[in-house]
Design a protein around this motif. Sequence first.
Motif, PDB file in Angstrom:
ATOM      1  N   LEU A 167      -8.131  16.753 -16.353  1.00  6.51           N
ATOM      2  CA  LEU A 167      -9.414  16.931 -15.683  1.00  6.51           C
ATOM      3  C   LEU A 167     -10.274  15.691 -15.935  1.00  6.51           C
ATOM      4  N   THR A 168     -10.458  14.867 -14.909  1.00  2.60           N
ATOM      5  CA  THR A 168     -11.284  13.670 -15.071  1.00  2.60           C
ATOM      6  C   THR A 168     -12.441  13.636 -14.083  1.00  2.60           C
ATOM      7  N   LYS A 169     -12.226  14.177 -12.889  1.00  2.00           N
ATOM      8  CA  LYS A 169     -13.279  14.159 -11.875  1.00  2.00           C
ATOM      9  C   LYS A 169     -13.729  15.587 -11.589  1.00  2.00           C
ATOM     10  N   VAL A 170     -15.026  15.827 -11.776  1.00  2.06           N
ATOM     11  CA  VAL A 170     -15.568  17.159 -11.538  1.00  2.06           C
ATOM     12  C   VAL A 170     -16.744  17.092 -10.577  1.00  2.06           C
ATOM     13  N   ILE A 171     -16.991  18.203  -9.930  1.00  3.21           N
ATOM     14  CA  ILE A 171     -18.188  18.370  -9.106  1.00  3.21           C
ATOM     15  C   ILE A 171     -19.021  19.443  -9.778  1.00  3.21           C
ATOM     16  N   VAL A 172     -20.268  19.103 -10.090  1.00  2.00           N
ATOM     17  CA  VAL A 172     -21.203  20.076 -10.620  1.00  2.00           C
ATOM     18  C   VAL A 172     -22.008  20.576  -9.420  1.00  2.00           C
ATOM     19  N   LEU A 192     -18.776  24.361 -12.123  1.00  2.13           N
ATOM     20  CA  LEU A 192     -18.046  23.118 -12.304  1.00  2.13           C
ATOM     21  C   LEU A 192     -16.695  23.264 -11.629  1.00  2.13           C
ATOM     22  N   VAL A 193     -16.391  22.315 -10.739  1.00  2.88           N
ATOM     23  CA  VAL A 193     -15.188  22.372  -9.923  1.00  2.88           C
ATOM     24  C   VAL A 193     -14.336  21.134 -10.208  1.00  2.88           C
ATOM     25  N   ARG A 244     -10.478  23.726  -7.611  1.00  2.00           N
ATOM     26  CA  ARG A 244     -10.529  24.950  -8.420  1.00  2.00           C
ATOM     27  C   ARG A 244     -11.839  25.012  -9.206  1.00  2.00           C
ATOM     28  N   GLU A 245     -12.499  26.167  -9.131  1.00  2.00           N
ATOM     29  CA  GLU A 245     -13.709  26.377  -9.925  1.00  2.00           C
ATOM     30  C   GLU A 245     -13.285  26.637 -11.369  1.00  2.00           C
ATOM     31  N   VAL A 246     -13.710  25.746 -12.270  1.00  3.32           N
ATOM     32  CA  VAL A 246     -13.348  25.843 -13.676  1.00  3.32           C
ATOM     33  C   VAL A 246     -14.253  26.840 -14.389  1.00  3.32           C
ATOM     34  N   LEU A 247     -15.559  26.776 -14.093  1.00  3.56           N
ATOM     35  CA  LEU A 247     -16.507  27.674 -14.740  1.00  3.56           C
ATOM     36  C   LEU A 247     -17.745  27.852 -13.885  1.00  3.56           C
TER      37      LEU A 247
END
Length: 192
Positions: free
Chosen positions: A20-25, A132-133, A139-142
């Motif tokens: 996991l390196t790139k996330v969308i908040v 956080l995706v 995929r939605e992580v949380l």
Amino acid sequence: MGINLSKGQRIDLTKTNPGLTKVIVGLGWDTNHYHGGSDFDLDASAFLTDANSRVNQESDFIFYNQLIHPSGAVEHTGDNRTGEGEGDDEQIKIDFSKVPSPIQRIAITVTIHDAEARNQNFGQVSNAFVRLVDEETGREVLRFDLGEDFSVETAVVFCELYRHNGDWKFNAVGSGFAGGLAALCRNFGLEV
């Protein structure tokens, strides 16, 4: 479906999600209808700070007038002035692999634009959330639903992403401030 967090809960991001390196908040909210005469304009921002939660330079503050950090690590995708519709109202993209080493924390905040002049506050906001995706998989992580425990606040720190022993973690903060964006800037060591 990701993990639902409660206020104050912390969770590992990169340790429990290898690669996991790139996330969308993604941030979202609804405004309660009232007869104040003005529309609500909520704004997401990111404060990139050192370990003491202090911003070291103005370029470490990402908001609607400065959308991309010089490192390319944090990018605000743009201002949504109404919050209408389903899903995320505003998004901030983070690439953990590009975050400069002096940056230890990334605080994600939401403020109400011109709240004092418009007589608006977070007591009139409902269904506020941060999620956080994983940008690679979608995929939605949380997800953290903030609840309705605000009244006169005009700014809220939704969450914080922070480094710990080389990994990134997520803290569901949910703390409110009176004084809007200026109060938040002062809190993180920026002069207004």
